[in-house]
Design a protein around this motif. Structure first.
Motif, PDB file in Angstrom:
ATOM      1  N   UNK A  32      -9.291  -1.760  -3.074  1.00 48.32           N
ATOM      2  CA  UNK A  32      -7.692  -2.485  -2.493  1.00 48.32           C
ATOM      3  C   UNK A  32      -7.501  -2.537  -4.059  1.00 48.32           C
ATOM      4  N   UNK A  33      -6.324  -2.041  -3.280  1.00 51.61           N
ATOM      5  CA  UNK A  33      -5.691  -0.379  -4.273  1.00 51.61           C
ATOM      6  C   UNK A  33      -4.681  -1.476  -4.904  1.00 51.61           C
ATOM      7  N   UNK A  34      -3.664  -1.455  -5.466  1.00 52.20           N
ATOM      8  CA  UNK A  34      -2.854  -2.189  -5.429  1.00 52.20           C
ATOM      9  C   UNK A  34      -1.015  -2.196  -4.715  1.00 52.20           C
ATOM     10  N   UNK A  35      -0.732  -2.618  -3.888  1.00 51.79           N
ATOM     11  CA  UNK A  35       0.165  -2.719  -2.651  1.00 51.79           C
ATOM     12  C   UNK A  35       2.036  -2.019  -3.584  1.00 51.79           C
ATOM     13  N   UNK A  36       1.891  -0.367  -3.829  1.00 51.46           N
ATOM     14  CA  UNK A  36       2.816   0.337  -4.761  1.00 51.46           C
ATOM     15  C   UNK A  36       3.308   1.518  -3.456  1.00 51.46           C
ATOM     16  N   UNK A  37       4.318   1.619  -3.450  1.00 55.60           N
ATOM     17  CA  UNK A  37       4.347   2.448  -2.623  1.00 55.60           C
ATOM     18  C   UNK A  37       3.872   4.275  -3.280  1.00 55.60           C
ATOM     19  N   UNK A  38       3.598   4.480  -4.285  1.00 53.90           N
ATOM     20  CA  UNK A  38       2.987   5.492  -5.021  1.00 53.90           C
ATOM     21  C   UNK A  38       2.029   5.306  -4.467  1.00 53.90           C
ATOM     22  N   UNK A  39       1.328   4.581  -3.440  1.00 51.84           N
ATOM     23  CA  UNK A  39      -0.567   4.677  -3.299  1.00 51.84           C
ATOM     24  C   UNK A  39      -0.218   4.553  -2.346  1.00 51.84           C
ATOM     25  N   UNK A  40       0.225   4.236  -1.316  1.00 53.80           N
ATOM     26  CA  UNK A  40       0.194   4.837   0.619  1.00 53.80           C
ATOM     27  C   UNK A  40      -0.518   5.031   0.553  1.00 53.80           C
ATOM     28  N   UNK A  41      -0.829   6.677   0.375  1.00 50.38           N
ATOM     29  CA  UNK A  41      -1.780   7.200   0.835  1.00 50.38           C
ATOM     30  C   UNK A  41      -2.618   7.734   1.218  1.00 50.38           C
ATOM     31  N   UNK A  42      -2.761   7.398  -0.646  1.00 54.48           N
ATOM     32  CA  UNK A  42      -4.526   7.518  -0.555  1.00 54.48           C
ATOM     33  C   UNK A  42      -5.202   5.632  -0.460  1.00 54.48           C
ATOM     34  N   UNK A  43      -4.446   5.281  -0.008  1.00 51.58           N
ATOM     35  CA  UNK A  43      -4.913   3.709   0.357  1.00 51.58           C
ATOM     36  C   UNK A  43      -5.324   3.967   1.586  1.00 51.58           C
ATOM     37  N   UNK A  44      -4.290   4.665   2.238  1.00 51.62           N
ATOM     38  CA  UNK A  44      -4.717   4.739   3.964  1.00 51.62           C
ATOM     39  C   UNK A  44      -5.982   5.546   4.156  1.00 51.62           C
ATOM     40  N   UNK A  45      -5.737   7.078   3.245  1.00 47.40           N
ATOM     41  CA  UNK A  45      -7.109   7.672   3.335  1.00 47.40           C
ATOM     42  C   UNK A  45      -8.177   7.138   2.813  1.00 47.40           C
ATOM     43  N   UNK A  46      -8.085   6.141   2.131  1.00 44.90           N
ATOM     44  CA  UNK A  46      -9.038   5.344   1.703  1.00 44.90           C
ATOM     45  C   UNK A  46      -9.811   5.059   2.910  1.00 44.90           C
ATOM     46  N   UNK A  47      -8.959   4.380   3.393  1.00 47.28           N
ATOM     47  CA  UNK A  47      -9.434   3.256   4.770  1.00 47.28           C
ATOM     48  C   UNK A  47      -9.649   3.768   6.082  1.00 47.28           C
ATOM     49  N   UNK A  48      -9.029   4.804   6.426  1.00 45.39           N
ATOM     50  CA  UNK A  48      -9.278   5.746   7.193  1.00 45.39           C
ATOM     51  C   UNK A  48     -10.687   6.924   7.518  1.00 45.39           C
ATOM     52  N   UNK A  49     -11.169   6.766   5.670  1.00 45.11           N
ATOM     53  CA  UNK A  49     -12.396   7.336   5.343  1.00 45.11           C
ATOM     54  C   UNK A  49     -13.600   6.001   5.729  1.00 45.11           C
ATOM     55  N   UNK A  50     -13.440   4.874   5.742  1.00 42.57           N
ATOM     56  CA  UNK A  50     -14.616   4.238   5.808  1.00 42.57           C
ATOM     57  C   UNK A  50     -15.756   4.806   7.334  1.00 42.57           C
ATOM     58  N   UNK A  51     -16.580   4.707   7.104  1.00 38.48           N
ATOM     59  CA  UNK A  51     -17.472   4.509   7.997  1.00 38.48           C
ATOM     60  C   UNK A  51     -16.934   3.852   9.384  1.00 38.48           C
TER      61      UNK A  51
END
Length: 128
Positions: free
Chosen positions: A81-100
């Motif tokens: 649940x990272x804050x919705x900012x343009x700076x962390x789009x890639x990080x958040x996407x990676x976290x979500x894609x890394x979920x089992x």
């Protein structure tokens, strides 16, 4: 194991009522939310960024994500649940894609059902 509703309908009603109170025009976002479920968690989360020029719509998407995170946490599934900012789009996407994969599927199933409940409440509370 017994079936648990996790109060999805109650959460959905609260989300819709809050959106209606802020701006009735943002209620139609729920239909877009429901459609976005088919495209994955990262795209659903990212919609609030696309809508930053319309604070009410962006808040509706963001609030829905926060509620999803809360619901899943009560079920023992930790969703980023990272804050919705343009700076962390890639990080958040990676976290979500890394979920089992099973966690992703369960989260999407709950999100889809939450959005279905929100559609129902929206149809009840919209003024024709």
């Amino acid at each position: 194991m017994a079936w648990k509703t996790y109060d999805l309908d109650k959460h959905a009603q609260k989300l819709v009522l809050a959106a209606r109170k802020r701006n009735k025009d943002s209620l139609n976002q729920v239909f877009k939310m429901r459609a976005a479920c088919a495209y994955g968690l990262e795209r659903f989360w990212g919609e609030q960024l696309r809508l930053q020029n319309d604070a009410d719509k962006a808040k509706y998407w963001g609030d829905t994500w926060k509620v999803l995170v809360e619901i899943l946490s009560t079920a023992g599934l930790k969703l980023p649940n990272d804050p919705a900012t343009g700076a962390n789009v890639e990080t958040m996407a990676q976290k979500l894609w890394s979920l089992p994969l099973d966690d992703q599927r369960q989260a999407l199933a709950v999100l889809t059902q939450l959005c279905d409940c929100m559609v129902w409440w929206t149809q009840r509370y919209k003024q024709v």
